[in-house]
Motif scaffolding. Structure first.
Motif, mmCIF file in Angstrom:
data_model
loop_
_atom_site.group_PDB
_atom_site.id
_atom_site.type_symbol
_atom_site.label_atom_id
_atom_site.label_comp_id
_atom_site.label_asym_id
_atom_site.label_seq_id
_atom_site.Cartn_x
_atom_site.Cartn_y
_atom_site.Cartn_z
ATOM 1 N N LYS A 102 -16.351 79.315 61.520
ATOM 2 C CA LYS A 102 -16.423 80.794 62.159
ATOM 3 C C LYS A 102 -15.264 80.754 63.155
ATOM 4 O O LYS A 102 -14.412 80.401 62.815
ATOM 5 N N ARG A 103 -15.372 81.559 64.250
ATOM 6 C CA ARG A 103 -14.179 81.612 65.145
ATOM 7 C C ARG A 103 -13.455 80.290 65.673
ATOM 8 O O ARG A 103 -12.490 80.153 65.736
ATOM 9 N N MET A 104 -14.493 79.413 65.912
ATOM 10 C CA MET A 104 -14.035 78.276 66.631
ATOM 11 C C MET A 104 -13.172 77.362 65.710
ATOM 12 O O MET A 104 -12.424 76.774 65.816
ATOM 13 N N GLY A 105 -13.754 77.439 64.357
ATOM 14 C CA GLY A 105 -13.106 76.701 63.416
ATOM 15 C C GLY A 105 -11.872 77.457 62.891
ATOM 16 O O GLY A 105 -10.945 76.769 62.447
ATOM 17 N N SER A 106 -11.830 78.573 63.160
ATOM 18 C CA SER A 106 -10.543 79.421 62.487
ATOM 19 C C SER A 106 -9.548 78.982 63.524
ATOM 20 O O SER A 106 -8.192 78.876 63.269
ATOM 21 N N ILE A 107 -9.680 78.519 64.842
ATOM 22 C CA ILE A 107 -8.610 78.216 65.854
ATOM 23 C C ILE A 107 -8.071 76.722 65.273
ATOM 24 O O ILE A 107 -6.724 76.558 65.255
ATOM 25 N N GLY A 145 -14.637 91.162 68.152
ATOM 26 C CA GLY A 145 -13.982 89.914 67.582
ATOM 27 C C GLY A 145 -13.779 89.656 66.446
ATOM 28 O O GLY A 145 -12.817 88.789 65.910
ATOM 29 N N LYS A 146 -13.897 90.783 65.540
ATOM 30 C CA LYS A 146 -13.397 90.874 64.009
ATOM 31 C C LYS A 146 -11.922 90.795 64.126
ATOM 32 O O LYS A 146 -11.363 90.395 63.091
ATOM 33 N N VAL A 147 -11.300 91.199 65.204
ATOM 34 C CA VAL A 147 -9.678 91.249 65.097
ATOM 35 C C VAL A 147 -9.277 89.767 65.260
ATOM 36 O O VAL A 147 -8.274 89.384 64.460
ATOM 37 N N LEU A 148 -10.077 89.077 65.984
ATOM 38 C CA LEU A 148 -9.555 87.752 66.330
ATOM 39 C C LEU A 148 -9.758 86.878 64.907
ATOM 40 O O LEU A 148 -9.176 85.863 64.562
ATOM 41 N N GLY A 149 -11.435 87.171 64.347
ATOM 42 C CA GLY A 149 -11.406 86.721 63.079
ATOM 43 C C GLY A 149 -10.485 86.978 61.996
ATOM 44 O O GLY A 149 -9.963 85.849 61.292
ATOM 45 N N PHE A 150 -9.918 88.220 61.912
ATOM 46 C CA PHE A 150 -8.862 88.288 60.994
ATOM 47 C C PHE A 150 -7.556 87.655 61.497
ATOM 48 O O PHE A 150 -6.824 87.292 60.489
ATOM 49 N N LEU A 151 -6.981 87.602 62.654
ATOM 50 C CA LEU A 151 -5.869 87.116 63.050
ATOM 51 C C LEU A 151 -5.762 85.433 62.646
ATOM 52 O O LEU A 151 -4.779 85.029 62.288
ATOM 53 N N PHE A 152 -6.970 84.879 62.969
ATOM 54 C CA PHE A 152 -6.916 83.444 62.815
ATOM 55 C C PHE A 152 -7.668 82.954 61.705
ATOM 56 O O PHE A 152 -7.798 81.808 61.252
ATOM 57 N N GLY A 153 -8.205 84.157 60.878
ATOM 58 C CA GLY A 153 -8.737 83.480 59.296
ATOM 59 C C GLY A 153 -10.082 82.931 59.559
ATOM 60 O O GLY A 153 -10.118 81.913 58.741
ATOM 61 N N SER A 154 -10.909 83.528 60.067
ATOM 62 C CA SER A 154 -12.282 82.842 60.303
ATOM 63 C C SER A 154 -13.023 82.823 58.925
ATOM 64 O O SER A 154 -13.912 81.885 58.809
ATOM 65 N N ARG A 155 -12.699 83.570 58.134
ATOM 66 C CA ARG A 155 -13.312 83.470 56.648
ATOM 67 C C ARG A 155 -12.669 82.611 55.716
ATOM 68 O O ARG A 155 -13.021 82.309 54.527
ATOM 69 N N ARG A 156 -11.748 81.916 56.212
ATOM 70 C CA ARG A 156 -11.025 81.125 55.364
ATOM 71 C C ARG A 156 -10.791 79.689 55.880
ATOM 72 O O ARG A 156 -10.163 78.746 55.345
ATOM 73 N N VAL A 157 -11.605 79.328 56.701
ATOM 74 C CA VAL A 157 -11.923 77.759 57.184
ATOM 75 C C VAL A 157 -12.434 77.100 56.160
ATOM 76 O O VAL A 157 -11.615 75.884 55.917
ATOM 77 N N TYR A 158 -13.071 77.365 55.047
ATOM 78 C CA TYR A 158 -13.447 76.511 54.098
ATOM 79 C C TYR A 158 -12.354 76.429 52.989
ATOM 80 O O TYR A 158 -12.047 75.383 52.457
#
Length: 798
Positions: A496-501, A543-556
């Motif tokens: 998720k967001r923490m992983g995307s960081i 927070g979906k903005v942060l997810g988009f910027l940092f790629g929370s859906r692309r962690v895996y």
């Protein structure tokens, strides 16, 4: 066998007696003993050949000379000409040193030179004292034209230190105060390469037969040093006038002991006696009424205080003198002359108080500053610095108060991988912890502030997210990961967001990362997923903005490898990421940890009868763990058999659920048959004894990616009953290594608990088979596989 090759650089120290030389001797003895160490001496004066050769033991000896610094640089920093640096260069090129260990920051030019020749050498600088602080204090003592040297030295040294302490070297300090001062003064962005290595007690022999007739207070040290000169001035001008009557009326003297007396010390004062240099300082300490350290200028830790405390002698010191020793309440510490004089009178006139403080200080110093303890700490620091691979573990949270399966896994991995030359550190949020840094089970933990990107999120709902499943973000974590040095791999235990960081940083810095799926990606109970989202239902998520910027859906997607804990998660992950390295690597257990002696007093402490059959469930207090189902099954069993007891152990992540359990217990009048323990420390002997004092283990989770407690039950030789949804069920043979009941079925659970209770042969068969099966999950086997995964991930980026 000494495998690490090390070069120790210092000025000559054997044959000299002072605090800094004593530390040099300690370092020299420790390094030569444990490592393949050569010694490199800087001849900053003229020395006899005999003195230089005395530095040879089980080591080779090299020497060079230093030269004077130009006027615009600090004279406290050593300088070298090309000829001597070329000599050093030849030594470095001819020897494959792993570590260069430099004594004092004044040798920084050598560190820079060695690093330019061989960037792979690990540099360790034993700072010991901050020269800039000494110059600053000396200037503040006397702000005059005559004393302007210290004013200019302070600014020169501050400029020098700021550049030095932000370099990718490793720095040792004698106390935490010095480290904090450097960190704050020079804005150190990451202090992972800064360590505290205390001074040691210098064992000094006392000639018990030597008696000194005078009653005296002792002041001792190298008398012409800046620190001791200012201390003596303070004693004469401020403290002595307050003691003059007492000294005269009781015929008590103040002895001034040490070499290099100055004209200031030669001046005569009534009841003050200059002894000068002595061969046996221990006798002077032992025969004194007390030892006085009125320092107003100092840096580092005063080893003389440790010496005096180790001889059980009273101490009166300023806070400057005792800086970093944590001796408050153990010695007399005061900063005003009237308070210092008052403390001296108290010691001289109150024998009981005097002996009380002497014993407290002696015990504390013996435990914390012994040669063996500090030597072990030095060895740990060097091992940490020289480990081949540096890994950061990032779980969502990591705290002793709310310990769980993920925490157990991380600790097991981090400690086990030390045997493979891998050093680990846990980086996480400060959820449920007010400690920004601490050490848990020998692993460093660093925490960062965080937030949930929702509008209209109440404190109650935030707390719920903290406990389970909160999708957080942390700017301070991002900043830290951006600047941290010496990282070979990041191991994510959250996405998720923490992983995307971490994902974003790894892409920028080209650092490989892997992800362990601890559950919740494909193998998740829908009711549980719905429950986790309830706290955010009335809030607006930005927070979906942060997810988009940092790629929370692309962690895996961008991970080098993905590790799964159970077969179902593995199959789904492999299907969705066919071109990625996906591993099925189960949790592990430290079998030896459960082979301790059973505490026979445990049951009595918790009011559990010795002859009762105890069912244990060790899991956090949460709906997912389904303790209510166990309570219901236990109540039904109790109607047939009163000789049973239920022990529920785990930290609380759902207060409402705990209250529900308590209400059920109260309503059914089960208080005498059920014990709930929620405050046991992770991996503690008390927690392990909950297993050793039980007769069977029950795990009723409605969702469990693996179930590490099942391994713990096996390691404790307990028959195991568990829900069919637990990940470990993929490798369990029913009625051979465990009993598996139908998920959320009261009838099925009760039936299996009754089997264990009544069928002794079944119980013994399960224990015997499980004792063999658990050997396949010993952490040594799992860690070996994981180290290979790390190596492959790191090499794929090269």
């Amino acid at each position: 066998m000494k495998t690490l090759k090390l070069l120790y650089i210092d000025t000559p120290f054997i044959g000299f007696d002072s605090g800094d030389k004593n530390r040099s001797k300690f370092l020299y003895e420790s390094l030569v003993k444990d490592y393949n160490t050569d010694v490199f001496l800087i001849k900053n004066a003229e020395y006899s050949k005999e003195l230089l050769y005395s530095h040879r033991n089980d080591n080779r000896l090299f020497t060079i000379k230093n030269i004077k610094q130009p006027w615009y640089k600090s004279q406290a920093v050593l300088n070298f000409d090309k000829q001597n640096l070329d000599k050093l260069k030849n030594i470095i090129l001819k020897n494959s040193y792993d570590v260069c260990f430099l004594r004092l920051s004044s040798t920084a030019k050598i560190a820079d030179f060695i690093k330019s020749i061989n960037p792979k050498i690990k540099i360790i600088i034993d700072v010991d004292m901050l020269f800039s602080e000494i110059s600053n204090a000396a200037w503040n003592q006397n702000k005059s034209i005559k004393n302007r040297y210290h004013f200019f030295e302070y600014y020169k040294l501050s400029f020098f230190e700021k550049r030095l302490f932000n370099k990718d070297y490793n720095f040792l300090y004698t106390n935490k105060n010095e480290l904090e001062l450097v960190k704050n003064k020079y804005n150190i962005k990451n202090n992972d390469n800064h360590f505290v290595l205390p001074n040691v007690i210098n064992k000094i022999k006392v000639d018990e037969s030597k008696k000194i007739k005078d009653k005296y207070i002792l002041f001792y040290g190298v008398l012409n040093s800046t620190a001791n000169l200012s201390a003596y001035t303070y004693l004469i001008e401020k403290i002595y006038p307050l003691l003059k009557f007492f000294l005269k009326s009781t015929d008590t003297k103040i002895y001034i002991v040490g070499k290099n007396a100055t004209p200031l010390h030669q001046k005569k004062y009534e009841n003050i006696k200059l002894i000068g240099e002595v061969d046996d300082i221990a006798s002077y300490i032992k025969n004194s009424l007390l030892v006085l350290f009125p320092l107003t200028v100092a840096s580092g830790t005063l080893t003389r205080i440790l010496e005096v405390a180790s001889l059980k002698k009273s101490i009166v010191a300023t806070s400057r003198a005792a800086s970093g020793l944590d001796l408050e309440g153990k010695i007399f510490i005061a900063n005003k002359e009237d308070e210092i004089a008052g403390d001296i009178l108290t010691i001289c006139q109150n024998k009981q108080t005097k002996e009380k403080y002497e014993n407290i200080a002696f015990k504390y110093v013996s435990n914390n500053y012994s040669f063996s303890n500090v030597q072990e700490k030095l060895s740990t620091i060097i091992k940490d610095i020289t480990s081949k691979t540096s890994v950061l573990h990032i779980p969502r949270r990591f705290t002793k108060s709310h310990w769980g399966g993920t925490e157990n896994v991380v600790v097991s991995i981090a400690n086990g991988l030390k045997n493979y030359g891998i050093k680990s550190k846990v980086i996480t949020s400060d959820i449920l912890s007010d400690k920004k840094e601490e050490v848990i089970s020998n692993i460093k933990v660093k925490r960062f502030s965080y937030f949930y990107p929702y509008f209209n999120l109440s404190n109650k709902n935030k707390n719920s997210l903290d406990l389970v499943g909160g999708n957080l973000f942390s700017w301070s974590l991002f900043y830290y990961l951006f600047f941290i040095k010496d990282v070979d791999l990041i191991h994510l235990h959250t996405a998720k967001r923490m992983g995307s960081i971490a994902r974003t940083i790894c892409k920028i810095r080209k650092i490989p990362y892997i992800v362990t799926i601890h559950g919740g990606l494909y193998d998740i109970n829908q009711n549980e997923a719905k429950t986790r989202m309830q706290p955010t239902q009335n809030s607006f998520e930005w927070g979906k903005v942060l997810g988009f910027l940092f790629g929370s859906r692309r962690v895996y997607d961008d991970a080098s490898s993905i590790i799964t804990l159970n077969k179902k998660e593995y199959e789904n992950t492999k299907k969705n990421y066919p071109n990625k390295d996906v591993y099925l690597l189960s949790n592990s257990v430290n079998i030896k940890q459960f082979q301790i002696q059973k505490d026979e007093t445990f049951r009595n402490r918790y009011s559990i009868d010795e002859d009762k059959f105890v069912f244990l469930s060790s899991a956090r207090i949460d709906k997912q763990k389904n303790q209510l189902l166990i309570l219901k099954a236990f109540k039904n069993l109790l109607e047939k058999n009163k000789n049973i007891h239920l022990l529920l152990v785990g930290n609380i992540t759902d207060e409402d659920y705990l209250n529900e359990l308590k209400e059920f217990i109260s309503f059914e009048n089960l208080q005498d048959f059920i014990t709930i323990i929620t405050d046991l420390k992770p991996n503690s002997s008390e927690l392990i004894n909950t297993y050793l004092n039980s007769n069977a283990f029950v795990l009723a989770s409605t969702h469990e990616p693996f179930g590490i407690v099942a391994l713990e039950a096996w390691a404790s030789k307990l028959p195991l009953i568990l829900s069919s949804v637990c990940g470990i069920c993929n490798v369990i043979e029913a009625e051979k290594t465990a009993l598996v009941f139908e998920n959320e079925s009261l009838l099925s659970l009760e039936k299996n608990m009754n089997k264990i209770l009544l069928d002794e042969d079944l119980k013994n068969r399960l224990i015997t088979n499980a004792s063999l099966e658990v050997l396949n999950y010993d952490e040594s086997l799992i860690n070996k596989t994981l180290s290979n995964i790390y190596d492959k991930s790191i090499n794929s980026k090269k």
